[in-house]
Scaffold this motif. Structure first.
Motif, PDB file in Angstrom:
ATOM      1  N   GLY A 109     -22.636  -7.545  44.122  1.00 21.33           N
ATOM      2  CA  GLY A 109     -22.995  -6.884  42.722  1.00 21.33           C
ATOM      3  C   GLY A 109     -23.045  -7.693  42.067  1.00 21.33           C
ATOM      4  O   GLY A 109     -24.483  -7.932  40.679  1.00 21.33           O
ATOM      5  N   VAL A 110     -22.495  -9.293  41.562  1.00 18.95           N
ATOM      6  CA  VAL A 110     -23.139 -10.113  40.940  1.00 18.95           C
ATOM      7  C   VAL A 110     -24.617 -10.051  41.024  1.00 18.95           C
ATOM      8  O   VAL A 110     -26.159 -10.613  40.955  1.00 18.95           O
ATOM      9  CB  VAL A 110     -22.737 -11.654  40.605  1.00 18.95           C
ATOM     10  N   LEU A 112     -26.958  -8.482  43.085  1.00 16.13           N
ATOM     11  CA  LEU A 112     -27.860  -7.616  42.337  1.00 16.13           C
ATOM     12  C   LEU A 112     -28.417  -7.570  41.109  1.00 16.13           C
ATOM     13  O   LEU A 112     -29.557  -7.471  41.143  1.00 16.13           O
ATOM     14  CB  LEU A 112     -27.222  -6.172  42.816  1.00 16.13           C
ATOM     15  N   MET A 113     -27.234  -7.598  40.609  1.00 18.39           N
ATOM     16  CA  MET A 113     -27.659  -8.032  39.162  1.00 18.39           C
ATOM     17  C   MET A 113     -28.623  -8.897  38.698  1.00 18.39           C
ATOM     18  O   MET A 113     -29.483  -8.713  37.824  1.00 18.39           O
ATOM     19  CB  MET A 113     -26.452  -8.605  38.251  1.00 18.39           C
ATOM     20  N   GLN A 116     -32.239  -8.463  39.594  1.00 14.85           N
ATOM     21  CA  GLN A 116     -32.458  -7.699  38.788  1.00 14.85           C
ATOM     22  C   GLN A 116     -32.930  -8.687  37.513  1.00 14.85           C
ATOM     23  O   GLN A 116     -34.306  -8.245  37.451  1.00 14.85           O
ATOM     24  CB  GLN A 116     -32.213  -6.129  38.612  1.00 14.85           C
ATOM     25  N   ILE A 117     -32.513  -9.583  37.350  1.00 18.15           N
ATOM     26  CA  ILE A 117     -32.350  -9.370  35.868  1.00 18.15           C
ATOM     27  C   ILE A 117     -33.644 -10.745  36.464  1.00 18.15           C
ATOM     28  O   ILE A 117     -34.971 -10.571  35.159  1.00 18.15           O
ATOM     29  CB  ILE A 117     -31.617 -10.913  35.257  1.00 18.15           C
ATOM     30  N   ARG A 119     -35.899 -10.594  38.236  1.00 20.89           N
ATOM     31  CA  ARG A 119     -37.436  -9.144  38.705  1.00 20.89           C
ATOM     32  C   ARG A 119     -37.663  -9.287  36.857  1.00 20.89           C
ATOM     33  O   ARG A 119     -39.094  -8.887  37.173  1.00 20.89           O
ATOM     34  CB  ARG A 119     -36.937  -7.382  39.017  1.00 20.89           C
TER      35      ARG A 119
END
Lengths: 302, 374
Positions: A109-110, A112-113, A116-117, A119
């Motif tokens: 999960g981390v 994934l975050m 995204q950040i 990106r």
């Protein structure tokens, strides 16, 4: 003959990159039994740090000094990834000790975050990092086989990292505490070692090495937010194959997977090669289920 | 539940009746809602719901292996995909009407590959869609569980299985359709797949299969077999010392779980009309795990609920805010693992327990995951 030498070199080059990535994993996994799926994103952080350092150099430094940015980028990547690792350990990982599968999901999960950040900060498309000039070109051996300097540089970098880690783990006080905690946590704590601190520092060092790996990856190609996921599963396979707890195992695991990957892909196709490597790993685990070099232990569940 | 329950029959009966009735009411209501849904939803929404229900079948299988046996598989995307491809191959051949499927034409094949031939029969396709994943799981289980390769090692191997399968499917374009996957179907049993009537009919089939899968899992979990599975989760070595061979139980549970995923994949293809390697990759595989984690591992109803809830949320939010959705998804992983290890089902149990302390304790004893999977 030329082809063999070239394939061998390619194999070793792939191995060295795998090793650099797996080194960090093998300490976090070996010491704390934490599966850090965000390791790939720490690689990504290292790579973007190199990118930022490059941009800083182009904007604020005279052009004649540009070639040296990479020398600065390596320690910078280490430090940034180290700090990220420290925060991650203190904020999340420490609640998950003893629950390896849960740590896997949470760190995924981390990751994934973080992707995204990245990106949103750097944009979804890949960005290129210009390699310093002194790394362009290659060394010619055996008449017409060209070994690119970049690959040789990465190989050297891995050897240096390996040496430093060896010294740290086996020759320093801090490393001895780390090994003590790894072998017997309760006993180490009884002897006055702050296991909490050892955990945090170890995890941070593993993350820092991931940062260096990311920095090295900028030499090979463009980097993007999901660069880490590309390598992470292979790196975990290195750890599974090599066994945890000893550096030697990781080295053998990386060389084994790197070489066989290159050779199989050369003999067959890229996709079939991967299948063959996987089958080989599974076959090998039939013979040595806990990897090449396993820590001896009398405990039943470990 | 044969002899072991005898001691506490009296005590069990007391909590049994109210709890049983309550659960039964919930199940009956859920089934009623599912069967009435076509009256309330538009065709588009109904199709979406059907897709989620197919996902719920995967979640059930995953719960069996993770929630009850303590083995985390990140490879269920592969099993799901294999089932999907089996159905897709039949549909594609039916749509091509005796000629070569279009993507094979483009890749320069002139004859139908031998392993495509049997898929002309729907019976074979359905059997293969369930049995192939189960067989693959059985083989993988045999080479790992027998050697006591378990825990995270097994999980990493399943993830590697996903990677090689997807690269293989992408790489063998002539046989699998490559990145685009297999799509462009027209008919099932002579009925057009695009028509609303067929879709409604397929929806009912999916609901039926889901209820069947649920009852099967429930039966397994309540049986002696399920008891051994939970014992393996909580203390594999103790089970071994008592004289069971955990490897066999793990293999069978893993194979059943994979078979259910394959079944779900077949239904998924019928609803969605395409299967491609991106639907069986690493990210979908780990999302499947999240469905179970959110609903509550170790409770079958929770797994179904998690799959439907999370996918409804995804289809609502991810279209308008794709970036936010990824962040949310990442945060969800962290929150569920750290704060809600029992998922939504555990949360409901806790909330109910505030009023009735006693009820909660017996509740936890039967359904909760006291010892999270190690």
């Amino acid at each position: 003959m030329d082809v063999v030498v070239l394939q061998l070199f390619n194999g070793i080059s792939v191995s060295s990159i795998l090793l650099l990535i797996a080194l960090g994993l093998s300490i976090t996994f070996g010491l704390m039994k934490v599966i850090n799926m965000a390791h790939g994103e720490l690689i990504m952080i290292g790579a973007y740090t190199a990118y930022v350092v490059q941009n800083l150099f182009t904007s604020y430094m005279p052009a004649s000094l540009f070639g040296w940015y990479f020398v600065l980028a390596i320690p910078a990547s280490f430090i940034v990834a180290f700090l990220f690792g420290l925060v991650l350990e203190m904020g999340l990982i420490r609640f998950l000790y003893g629950r390896p599968l849960d740590s896997l999901l949470a760190t995924w999960g981390v990751g994934l975050m973080l992707q995204q950040i990245a990106r949103s900060i750097f944009g979804a498309p890949n960005v290129g990092v210009t390699s310093p000039e002194w790394l362009n070109g290659g060394m010619t051996v055996l008449g017409d086989v060209v070994l690119p300097y970049k690959r040789l540089f990465i190989l050297g970098l891995v050897l240096v990292c390996l040496f430093l880690m060896y010294v740290y783990i086996y020759r320093s006080h801090s490393g001895r505490r780390m090994r003590a905690v790894m072998q017997n946590r309760e006993m180490a704590a009884c002897l006055g070692i702050s296991t909490r601190r050892v955990d945090a520092v170890t995890f941070a060092i593993g993350s820092g090495i991931a940062g260096i790996a990311g920095c090295a990856l900028t030499l090979i190609g463009p980097i993007g937010p999901s660069i880490g996921t590309y390598y992470i599963v292979d790196a975990f396979m290195v750890v599974v194959l090599g066994g945890v707890g000893k550096l030697v195992g990781t080295v053998f695991g990386a060389v084994g997977i790197g070489l066989s990957n290159t050779l199989f892909e050369y003999w067959t196709t890229a996709s079939l090669g991967k299948v063959l490597v996987f089958l080989c790993i599974v076959a090998f685990l039939q013979w040595k289920p806990s990897g090449l070099v396993a820590m001896r232990s009398r405990s039943l569940d470990n | 539940m044969r002899s072991s329950a005898k001691g506490g029959v009296g005590m069990q009966l007391r909590t049994w009746t109210s709890r049983r009735l309550w659960l039964l009411a919930v199940y009956a209501a859920s089934a009623a809602v599912l069967f009435c849904a076509p009256l309330m939803l538009s065709d588009f929404r109904l199709n979406l719901l059907a897709k989620f229900l197919a996902y719920a079948i995967v979640a059930l299988g995953l719960d069996l292996i993770w929630g009850y046996t303590g083995i985390l598989s990140l490879g269920h995307g592969v099993f799901f995909g294999l089932g999907g491809y089996a159905m897709a191959m039949y549909l594609k051949l039916a749509a091509s009407g005796g000629r070569l499927p279009d993507f094979m034409d483009w890749s320069g094949l002139t004859v139908l590959p031998w392993f495509w031939k049997p898929f002309e029969s729907i019976g074979f396709a359905i059997a293969a869609g369930i049995l192939l994943p189960a067989l693959l799981a059985l083989i993988l289980g045999y080479v790992t569980f027998r050697n006591r390769i378990r825990g995270v090692y097994f999980t990493i191997l399943t993830q590697a299985l996903v990677i090689i399968t997807t690269t293989l499917f992408v790489g063998q374009q002539a046989y699998t359709g490559g990145t685009n996957g297999v799509t462009g179907y027209s008919k099932l049993f002579g009925y057009s797949l695009a028509s609303p009537e067929t879709k409604r009919w397929l929806y009912f089939v999916t609901v039926g299969v889901l209820i069947g899968a649920f009852l099967l899992c429930r039966f397994l979990v309540k049986s002696r077999f399920g008891k051994v599975l939970r014992a393996i989760r909580d203390g594999e070595n103790r089970v071994r010392f008592i004289g069971y061979n955990p490897a066999i139980y793990q293999m069978v549970a893993f194979a059943i779980s994979a078979g259910l995923a394959g079944l779900a994949g077949m239904l998924f293809v019928l609803h969605v009309g395409i299967i491609s390697p991106s639907m069986m990759g690493i990210v979908p595989s780990i999302e499947m795990v999240l469905w179970v984690a959110i609903g509550g591992r170790g409770t079958l109803g929770g797994a179904v609920l998690g799959a439907v809830l999370l996918n409804s949320a995804k289809s609502t939010f991810s279209e308008s805010y794709p970036d936010m959705w990824t962040l949310f998804l990442g945060a969800l992983f962290v929150v569920v693992v750290v704060f809600l290890p029992k998922g939504a089902a555990g949360l409901i149990g806790q909330l109910r327990g505030i009023g009735r302390r006693k009820g909660r304790e017996s509740d936890e004893r039967t359904s909760g995951v006291r010892n999270p999977a190690v």
